[in-house]
Design an enzyme around this catalytic site. Structure first.
Site, PDB file in Angstrom:
ATOM      1  CB  ILE A 257      12.377  -5.221 -25.640  1.00 20.85           C
ATOM      2  CG1 ILE A 257      11.717  -4.162 -24.747  1.00 20.85           C
ATOM      3  CG2 ILE A 257      13.405  -6.012 -24.837  1.00 20.85           C
ATOM      4  CD1 ILE A 257      10.933  -4.752 -23.570  1.00 20.85           C
TER       5      ILE A 257
ATOM      6  CB  ALA B 201       6.166 -12.467 -29.093  1.00 20.83           C
ATOM      7  CB  SER B 202       3.618 -10.218 -24.670  1.00 22.38           C
ATOM      8  OG  SER B 202       2.527 -10.351 -23.783  1.00 22.38           O
TER       9      SER B 202
ATOM     10  CE1 TYR C 257       1.744  -5.834 -21.838  1.00 25.31           C
ATOM     11  CE2 TYR C 257       2.099  -4.476 -19.889  1.00 25.31           C
ATOM     12  CZ  TYR C 257       2.596  -5.222 -20.938  1.00 25.31           C
ATOM     13  OH  TYR C 257       3.960  -5.351 -21.086  1.00 25.31           O
TER      14      TYR C 257
ATOM     15  CE  LYS D 113       4.286  -8.453 -20.862  1.00 30.08           C
ATOM     16  NZ  LYS D 113       5.297  -9.227 -21.610  1.00 30.08           N
TER      17      LYS D 113
ATOM     18  CB  VAL E 288      10.920  -0.543 -21.880  1.00 33.67           C
ATOM     19  CG1 VAL E 288      12.219  -0.648 -22.685  1.00 33.67           C
ATOM     20  CG2 VAL E 288      10.812  -1.699 -20.884  1.00 33.67           C
TER      21      VAL E 288
END
Length: 334
Positions: free
Chosen positions: A98, A168-169, A242, A246, A274
């Protein structure tokens, strides 16, 4: 004409792509909003509970954040390259899927970009960024090392920036230590990015979240309509790591925004799965990797799966528009 403040957000795609609709702010359903985060798979895992406890309370009590989902226009800014010249944007996780398209749009619109990644040692991981049209490495695109778990790590990259896109993650499927490898870094990354942004006088942060922070597929209610007022109350540190990361990362961002709303603005982009043109041949994004494995027969069996999908170029445009319009709120992209 692009309008990020209507109930339907029209975003022009990159390279002449046809605009598409981004989810509207629908009817409010807060039936689960007063529920506490579930225990993690029946165990205590106190570390995970502590991580989400305080921010959960802040989000529930902050009625102003709820009002913000109506998206108030605080200011507007020109997308003219000449007028954006000299304006700097920090983009975290700049070598990601992204982030590539966000940076491409920013460069196209005349911004200078400070991109962060964990390490600059392996140039193959970020060589694709050099192919962005009009990019000049070291001039309008500068690289910095920054760790989500290291306090002060983003200070140098954030210096001189007006905006920040926090993309960033951590994403580690099948982690044996989800709390320390995924959950804690997700939250500490938000903290350290906010710390650096406030220190640098950044005006607005756009954070990349996910629809996973709103519901948990496939365990949530199938008949319910989920929107910008919904929160994921199902995922845990062990089941849906995950999604859990988030959720707590976004809640922490809103808690920090509440404490500093007179100093900094916050937009959160919540995309579905995505997909789009691959920019980095070194490593596929997890979403693209899933499709690739289905095509090549590596995906086990033929499960009955369905996903909401969104083009990566439209997700990138949503970030840039939210930044330029200083749009406070959550925005679903699907």
């Amino acid at each position: 004409q692009i309008n990020i403040f209507a109930h339907k957000m029209d975003v022009s795609g990159v390279d002449g792509e046809k605009p598409s609709e981004v989810a509207s702010v629908g009817a409010v359903d807060n039936s689960q909003s007063e529920q506490k985060q579930q225990e993690v798979d029946g165990t205590t895992l106190e570390a995970a509970e502590v991580l989400i406890k305080d921010d959960d309370a802040v989000v529930k009590e902050d009625t102003e954040v709820k009002e913000d989902t109506e998206v108030k226009q605080q200011s507007s800014s020109s997308s003219s390259s000449s007028e954006n010249s000299g304006t700097c944007v920090c983009v975290t996780g700049c070598n990601g899927f992204i982030a590539y398209y966000i940076i491409a749009l920013l460069i196209q619109r005349g911004y200078t970009v400070h991109g962060t990644m964990r390490s600059l040692k392996n140039e193959a991981k970020y060589a694709h960024l050099k192919n962005i049209p009009k990019v000049k490495i070291g001039q309008n695109l500068k690289f910095f090392e920054a760790e989500l778990t290291k306090k002060g790590s983003f200070d140098k990259a954030m210096a001189g920036c007006t905006y920040c896109c926090h993309v960033a993650s951590p994403l580690i499927f099948g982690s044996k230590d989800p709390i320390n490898q995924v959950i804690k870094p997700a939250k500490s990354g938000v903290q350290y990015v906010f710390d650096a942004a406030l220190q640098a006088g950044v005006k607005h942060i756009v954070q990349t979240s996910s629809v996973s922070a709103m519901y948990c597929y496939p365990d949530d209610e199938k008949s319910k309509t989920y929107n910008e007022d919904s929160w994921n109350h199902v995922s845990t540190a062990k089941k849906g790591t995950y999604q859990f990361s988030k959720t707590i990362a976004e809640k922490h961002a809103w808690a920090l925004h509440k404490q500093n709303k007179d100093k900094i603005g916050l937009s959160v982009i919540n995309p579905a799965m995505v997909l789009g043109p691959i920019s980095n041949s070194y490593r596929l994004s997890e979403s693209v990797q899933t499709i690739y494995e289905m095509w090549t027969g590596k995906f086990p069996g033929a499960p009955k799966l369905y996903f909401g999908c969104v083009d990566v170029r439209e997700v990138a445009m949503a970030h840039v528009l939210a930044m330029e319009k200083a749009a406070i709120g959550r925005f679903v992209c699907r």
